[in-house]
Design an enzyme around this catalytic site. Structure first.
Site, PDB file in Angstrom:
ATOM      1  CD  GLU A 107      -7.326  10.736   1.463  1.00 29.72           C
ATOM      2  OE1 GLU A 107      -7.025  10.940   0.267  1.00 29.72           O
ATOM      3  OE2 GLU A 107      -6.824   9.816   2.149  1.00 29.72           O
ATOM      4  CB  ILE A 140       1.378   9.743 -10.694  1.00 34.93           C
ATOM      5  CG1 ILE A 140       1.726   8.342 -10.178  1.00 34.93           C
ATOM      6  CG2 ILE A 140       1.585   9.830 -12.209  1.00 34.93           C
ATOM      7  CD1 ILE A 140       3.177   7.948 -10.328  1.00 34.93           C
ATOM      8  CG  ASP A 171      -3.970  14.799  -8.750  1.00 33.59           C
ATOM      9  OD1 ASP A 171      -3.397  14.095  -9.602  1.00 33.59           O
ATOM     10  OD2 ASP A 171      -4.131  14.439  -7.570  1.00 33.59           O
ATOM     11  CG  MET A 188       0.462   7.431  -3.405  1.00 31.06           C
ATOM     12  SD  MET A 188       1.348   8.791  -2.597  1.00 31.06           S
ATOM     13  CE  MET A 188       2.723   7.927  -1.841  1.00 31.06           C
ATOM     14  CD  GLU A 189      -2.788   5.837   0.371  1.00 29.89           C
ATOM     15  OE1 GLU A 189      -1.860   6.617   0.610  1.00 29.89           O
ATOM     16  OE2 GLU A 189      -3.781   6.149  -0.338  1.00 29.89           O
ATOM     17  N   GLY A 226      -5.623  10.455  -8.467  1.00 33.16           N
ATOM     18  CA  GLY A 226      -5.305  11.185  -9.688  1.00 33.16           C
ATOM     19  C   GLY A 226      -6.016  10.551 -10.866  1.00 33.16           C
TER      20      GLY A 226
END
Length: 229
Positions: free
Chosen positions: A12, A152, A197, A173-174, A78
């Site tokens: 990333e 997820i 996703d 997640m961050e 996501g």
């Protein structure tokens, strides 16, 4: 102006790191901070590691050591909102923790004590991100991005997030941890992520396959924003 950029994973941040001139590298607390120039702009680029704690540690180190004026969070997410597909862009208007719950004491779902219910993104940065996304021809959605220490992949967990946060746009997640640190330090921030996703039962396979696309798209967004900051 010095611009702080935060990404969790090597994939990333590496496109941006490879563009950086006059680069210096600092290793601190398990994180990597690259400082230098990207297209003539002074940049401090953090690879934090995955998850809320890693993101909070890294962002704190970034703000203390590099002292950026703004923070841009790049990477993948996501997609949850209708109409999002791989490669599309999501921009935060606000962020929240989907896995925090102290509602027994009267707080909103996702709210921590001594914190607001959500962390509000800087309006100017949010508007700039939308402008750049449209100029680059991306399908873009602005809204709530929810964070938690789980990948997820559909099922009951995704259903619960949607029930708790009906207006959620994307999950990752961050972002909320980065936002909380920026809130405490009073540094303007925005989250700009590309969809890797759909957060469903195929999310694991989709993420592995499409992370390079998401990294390319989100990095292009950051480069476009740098040109106007």
């Amino acid at each position: 102006m010095k611009i702080g950029i935060v990404g969790a994973m090597k994939q990333e941040v590496e496109i941006l790191a490879n563009l950086m001139r006059n680069q210096t590298v600092t290793q601190v607390a398990g994180c990597t901070i690259y400082e230098g120039l990207i297209n003539g702009k002074q940049v401090a680029l953090l690879q934090s590691g995955i998850g809320k704690v890693a993101a909070a540690i890294g962002t704190t180190a970034l703000l203390q050591l590099a002292k950026p004026d703004v923070v841009l969070n790049t990477g993948s997410a996501g997609g949850v909102a209708d109409g999002l597909k791989v490669g599309d862009i999501v921009i935060s208007t606000e962020t929240a923790y989907h896995d925090a719950d102290v509602t027994a004491f009267g707080y909103a779902k996702g709210q921590l004590p001594a914190c607001p219910a959500t962390f509000i993104s800087d309006e100017k940065l949010t508007a700039l991100a939308k402008q750049v996304a449209q100029a680059q021809g991306h399908n873009v959605k602005r809204g709530l991005i929810c964070s938690g220490d789980s990948f997820i992949a559909g099922g009951e967990r995704l259903a619960q997030i949607k029930a708790d946060f009906p207006n959620v746009t994307a999950v990752e997640m961050e972002a909320a941890a980065i936002a909380q640190v920026c809130h405490v330090f009073r540094v303007p921030f925005v989250v700009v992520r590309a969809i890797s996703d759909a957060g469903d039962g195929q999310a694991g396979m989709s993420f592995e396959e499409f992370l390079p696309i998401a990294a390319k798209q989100s990095s292009a967004m950051i480069i476009g924003m740098l040109e106007q900051l």
